[in-house]
Design an enzyme around this catalytic site. Structure first.
Site, PDB file in Angstrom:
ATOM      1  N   HIS A 158      60.571  43.392  29.574  1.00  0.00           N
ATOM      2  CA  HIS A 158      61.471  43.701  30.948  1.00  0.00           C
ATOM      3  C   HIS A 158      62.874  43.601  30.419  1.00  0.00           C
ATOM      4  O   HIS A 158      63.394  44.614  30.854  1.00  0.00           O
ATOM      5  CB  HIS A 158      60.806  43.971  32.212  1.00  0.00           C
ATOM      6  CG  HIS A 158      59.700  44.117  32.883  1.00  0.00           C
ATOM      7  ND1 HIS A 158      59.456  45.914  31.958  1.00  0.00           N
ATOM      8  CD2 HIS A 158      58.596  44.104  33.237  1.00  0.00           C
ATOM      9  CE1 HIS A 158      58.508  45.526  32.298  1.00  0.00           C
ATOM     10  NE2 HIS A 158      58.152  44.443  33.192  1.00  0.00           N
ATOM     11  N   ASP A 193      50.521  45.647  27.630  1.00  0.00           N
ATOM     12  CA  ASP A 193      50.727  45.163  28.948  1.00  0.00           C
ATOM     13  C   ASP A 193      50.307  45.529  29.868  1.00  0.00           C
ATOM     14  O   ASP A 193      50.850  47.412  29.645  1.00  0.00           O
ATOM     15  CB  ASP A 193      52.130  44.712  29.188  1.00  0.00           C
ATOM     16  CG  ASP A 193      52.636  43.971  31.028  1.00  0.00           C
ATOM     17  OD1 ASP A 193      52.052  42.846  30.740  1.00  0.00           O
ATOM     18  OD2 ASP A 193      52.708  44.523  31.670  1.00  0.00           O
ATOM     19  N   HIS A 195      52.738  47.100  32.568  1.00  0.00           N
ATOM     20  CA  HIS A 195      53.600  48.386  32.304  1.00  0.00           C
ATOM     21  C   HIS A 195      54.027  47.717  30.920  1.00  0.00           C
ATOM     22  O   HIS A 195      54.626  47.633  30.432  1.00  0.00           O
ATOM     23  CB  HIS A 195      54.694  46.843  33.607  1.00  0.00           C
ATOM     24  CG  HIS A 195      54.117  46.877  35.021  1.00  0.00           C
ATOM     25  ND1 HIS A 195      53.716  45.677  34.586  1.00  0.00           N
ATOM     26  CD2 HIS A 195      54.270  47.375  35.342  1.00  0.00           C
ATOM     27  CE1 HIS A 195      53.215  45.085  36.261  1.00  0.00           C
ATOM     28  NE2 HIS A 195      53.595  46.125  36.703  1.00  0.00           N
ATOM     29  N   ASP A 282      47.156  42.083  32.197  1.00  0.00           N
ATOM     30  CA  ASP A 282      47.393  42.272  34.162  1.00  0.00           C
ATOM     31  C   ASP A 282      46.924  43.903  33.886  1.00  0.00           C
ATOM     32  O   ASP A 282      46.726  44.271  35.355  1.00  0.00           O
ATOM     33  CB  ASP A 282      49.363  42.521  34.694  1.00  0.00           C
ATOM     34  CG  ASP A 282      50.304  42.725  33.377  1.00  0.00           C
ATOM     35  OD1 ASP A 282      49.661  43.025  32.114  1.00  0.00           O
ATOM     36  OD2 ASP A 282      51.470  43.140  33.928  1.00  0.00           O
TER      37      ASP A 282
END
Length: 339
Positions: A158, A193, A195, A282
């Site tokens: 990120h 991931d 996200h 995740d």
């Protein structure tokens, strides 16, 4: 497969973040490392300490302005009367123009996208060792290893060239990809991931020497909200070199693997010399963030599909948060990858 990791990565220990406006304990805890090390060892991986590679490989991705900020902001923050124990922004610019704020509060807002990446006295050191783990894993591939794993914590995908966000400070996957370009003309990054890897996308969005591909929960109602849509294809020289595959919430193994087939076809069409896998555990059905529903066995199938590309590969740890199966999920992936 070797695992690269430095114990200094445990020192960063963020206390809180805001979730829907409410302060919550920060889930990006040092205990993640203990669980992931357990998983790597169970897969038969040798744990190797990286070297200190200095700022040069980090500075190939991040701006000097931003790196100076990360190094110095905690000390500056402590001089503010009544300031929080950790650097947490309370203001963000509507537009990041050429004007650069002089105050510590203004710079925190300028360089931090959200409240999920508090900076303490130990953050900079831990982030550097995390990045150096990625560099060392890339070095091993450059030296002839087929597959390596970097246990990077704090994570990185990120983080933009000059913005921290989502628990991330230095973009380890981007740093590894840039390092591989020392001897490779073309590198692909595959982000699996939960996200979207918005920072990675942003770093390479105008470039054609790195293909960025991301499978993630649809951001229409999920972090990072403003990036990760299917129509984001790159710009300028990078047009057509960014490929997003947003998935419906609770997508399980079959749906994830179907999207991965499309991702692999795009990577094969790009014909890269090397691959970086941004590994987020995740996406697991029992992860605290609860966005997707990949099973422990599913991670082995995902790994088998990716390793079928036959590319020299650097695996970079991204998300994956505290749950009973965290170690098993990593073991499943690393074991599946090596076959």
């Amino acid at each position: 497969m070797k695992t690269f990791y430095a114990e200094e990565q445990t020192k960063h220990d963020p206390k809180m973040f805001l979730s829907s406006g409410a302060p919550q304990p920060n889930p990006e805890k040092p205990e993640r490392i203990a669980r992931l090390l357990e998983g790597a060892k169970a897969a038969g991986s040798e744990i190797v300490r990286p070297r200190d590679h200095g700022l040069k490989p980090i500075a190939t991705v991040h701006t000097p302005e931003y790196l100076e900020f990360l190094q110095n902001i905690f000390l500056r923050w402590q001089r503010i009367e009544g300031a929080s124990e950790e650097v947490i922004p309370n203001i963000h610019p509507l537009a990041r123009t050429g004007r650069y704020p002089a105050s510590a509060v203004g710079r925190a807002g300028y360089h931090m996208a959200d409240t999920a990446c508090p900076i303490s006295a130990d953050t900079w050191g831990s982030a550097c060792w995390s990045a150096w783990s990625a560099v060392e894993a890339a070095e091993a591939v450059l030296a002839g290893a087929r597959h390596t794993y970097a246990l990077c914590r704090p994570p990185g995908h990120h983080a933009f060239a000059d913005v921290a966000g989502g628990f991330c400070f230095l973009n380890n996957s981007a740093i590894a990809a840039q390092h591989l370009l020392k001897s490779s003309k073309r590198v692909a990054i595959l982000d699996i991931d939960l996200h979207h890897g918005n920072g990675t996308q942003g770093i390479f969005y105008g470039r054609s020497d790195v293909l960025t591909v991301s499978l993630h929960a649809d951001p229409v109602r999920f972090y990072p909200f403003f990036w990760g849509n299917a129509d984001e294809r790159g710009e300028g020289l990078g047009l057509g070199y960014n490929y997003n595959l947003p998935l419906p919430r609770k997508t399980a193994d079959a749906g994830f693997l179907e999207a991965l087939e499309a991702a692999n076809r795009r990577i094969e069409a790009y014909a890269p010399d090397a691959l970086v896998v941004a590994l987020g555990l995740d996406a697991f059905e029992g992860d605290p963030f609860g966005g997707l529903s990949v099973s422990t066995q599913g991670f082995a199938r995902i790994a088998e599909a990716i390793s079928g590309l036959g590319l020299p590969t650097v695996i970079i740890q991204e998300g994956g948060y505290l749950c009973d199966a965290l170690a098993d999920n990593l073991t499943s992936f690393l074991t599946g990858f090596r076959h």
